[in-house]
Design a protein around this motif. Structure first.
Motif, short mmCIF file in Angstrom:
data_model
loop_
_atom_site.label_atom_id
_atom_site.label_comp_id
_atom_site.label_asym_id
_atom_site.label_seq_id
_atom_site.Cartn_x
_atom_site.Cartn_y
_atom_site.Cartn_z
N ASP A 132 0.84 -1.21 0.00
CA ASP A 132 0.00 0.00 0.00
C ASP A 132 0.87 1.25 0.00
O ASP A 132 0.60 2.19 -0.73
CB ASP A 132 -0.85 0.08 1.29
CG ASP A 132 -2.10 -0.77 1.23
OD1 ASP A 132 -2.47 -1.21 0.13
OD2 ASP A 132 -2.69 -0.99 2.31
N VAL A 133 1.88 1.25 0.86
CA VAL A 133 2.73 2.45 0.98
C VAL A 133 3.46 2.69 -0.33
O VAL A 133 3.56 3.83 -0.80
CB VAL A 133 3.72 2.30 2.16
CG1 VAL A 133 4.72 3.45 2.20
CG2 VAL A 133 2.95 2.22 3.49
N ILE A 134 3.96 1.62 -0.95
CA ILE A 134 4.65 1.79 -2.24
C ILE A 134 3.67 2.37 -3.26
O ILE A 134 3.99 3.34 -3.95
CB ILE A 134 5.25 0.45 -2.73
CG1 ILE A 134 6.42 0.05 -1.83
CG2 ILE A 134 5.69 0.55 -4.19
CD1 ILE A 134 7.05 -1.29 -2.15
N GLU A 135 2.47 1.79 -3.31
CA GLU A 135 1.51 2.19 -4.34
C GLU A 135 0.93 3.58 -4.11
O GLU A 135 0.80 4.37 -5.04
CB GLU A 135 0.36 1.16 -4.33
CG GLU A 135 -0.04 0.67 -5.67
CD GLU A 135 -1.04 -0.49 -5.56
OE1 GLU A 135 -1.40 -1.01 -6.59
OE2 GLU A 135 -1.44 -0.86 -4.43
N LYS A 136 0.58 3.87 -2.85
CA LYS A 136 -0.20 5.09 -2.59
C LYS A 136 0.62 6.26 -2.08
O LYS A 136 0.21 7.41 -2.23
CB LYS A 136 -1.31 4.77 -1.58
CG LYS A 136 -2.32 3.80 -2.18
CD LYS A 136 -3.37 3.35 -1.19
CE LYS A 136 -4.25 2.27 -1.81
NZ LYS A 136 -4.89 1.43 -0.82
N ASP A 137 1.75 5.99 -1.43
CA ASP A 137 2.54 7.09 -0.87
C ASP A 137 3.80 7.37 -1.68
O ASP A 137 4.18 8.52 -1.84
CB ASP A 137 2.93 6.77 0.59
CG ASP A 137 1.71 6.68 1.48
OD1 ASP A 137 1.00 7.70 1.60
OD2 ASP A 137 1.44 5.60 2.03
N ILE A 138 4.47 6.32 -2.16
CA ILE A 138 5.75 6.54 -2.85
C ILE A 138 5.55 6.73 -4.35
O ILE A 138 6.04 7.72 -4.93
CB ILE A 138 6.72 5.35 -2.60
CG1 ILE A 138 6.97 5.15 -1.10
CG2 ILE A 138 8.04 5.59 -3.34
CD1 ILE A 138 7.79 3.90 -0.77
N ALA A 139 4.83 5.81 -5.00
CA ALA A 139 4.73 5.85 -6.47
C ALA A 139 4.15 7.17 -7.00
O ALA A 139 4.65 7.67 -8.02
CB ALA A 139 3.92 4.66 -6.98
N PRO A 140 3.16 7.79 -6.33
CA PRO A 140 2.67 9.08 -6.85
C PRO A 140 3.76 10.16 -6.85
O PRO A 140 3.82 10.98 -7.77
CB PRO A 140 1.52 9.45 -5.90
CG PRO A 140 1.05 8.13 -5.35
CD PRO A 140 2.30 7.29 -5.22
#
Ligand SMILES: [Zn+2]
Length: 204
Positions: free
Chosen positions: A12-20
């Motif tokens: 989740d953190v990779i997808e929602k916090d880092i990737a954006p």
């Protein structure tokens, strides 16, 4: 062993916090590597960052996150030993040292050094570890073939290959999520590779 709930939270953190953040970064010529610092207790987010080499070639995702972490007011900054360091990609020599010198004792990464070299066309992690640190000394034996380029578990930190943990879990949903995130990073990589060389980054 990382639990299914923990793996889902890290993804989740990779997808929602880092990737954006990375999606914006690659458009301006930065590499696709990102990182986040979470509290071990509940995996809540303290800081998420992405590579910002266009500003300073040392601002790799991990180092940029460490910089932001230490800029937090002391009262809002957890002890590094209470934190889990999450990296989208296995840290390079600079970031391994940064994580060590900052006192974090565990990090997880989704994509390995080999992925960075082969899937994302960024070969420097392996080249620098071999070229700068592991050049065989002609007066001694050459390193054993196939040995790791750094100690993945040592007195300073334990590193966790999250993709291996996901495979080992055998959970189809997790495996599918990693595939989807891989596709997302393929897109980010394509954007970076299109514009690389134009942003003044020394090793691009
Ligand atoms: Zn790095």
């Amino acid at each position: 062993m990382t639990t299914t709930a923990e793996l889902n939270r890290l993804l989740d953190v990779i997808e929602k916090d880092i990737a954006p953040l990375t999606a914006k970064g690659v458009v301006s010529g930065n590499k696709l590597f990102g990182a986040a610092i979470l509290r071990k207790s509940d995996l809540s987010l303290v800081v998420a960052e992405t590579n910002n080499e266009t500003q300073n070639p040392l601002w790799h995702g991990e180092i940029h996150a460490i910089k932001r972490f230490w800029e937090l007011p002391a009262g809002e900054r957890p002890d590094p030993k209470e934190c889990y360091f999450l990296c989208t990609h296995e840290p390079c020599s600079l970031c391994l040292s940064g994580i060590t010198w900052s006192g974090f004792d565990v990090f997880g990464y989704l994509f390995s050094h080999t992925d960075s070299a082969e899937s994302f066309a960024i070969p420097y992690d392996i080249q620098i570890l071999k070229g700068v640190y592991a050049v065989p000394d002609p007066d001694r034996d050459a390193p054993a073939p196939g040995r790791d380029l750094y100690n993945r578990v040592n007195e300073y930190f334990t590193s966790i290959n999250l993709a291996e943990q996901v495979s080992a879990s055998g959970e189809p949903d997790l495996i599918a999520r990693v595939r989807t995130i891989g596709e997302l990073y393929d897109e980010l990589s394509a954007t970076y590779q299109q514009g690389k060389g134009n942003a003044g980054i020394p090793l691009s």
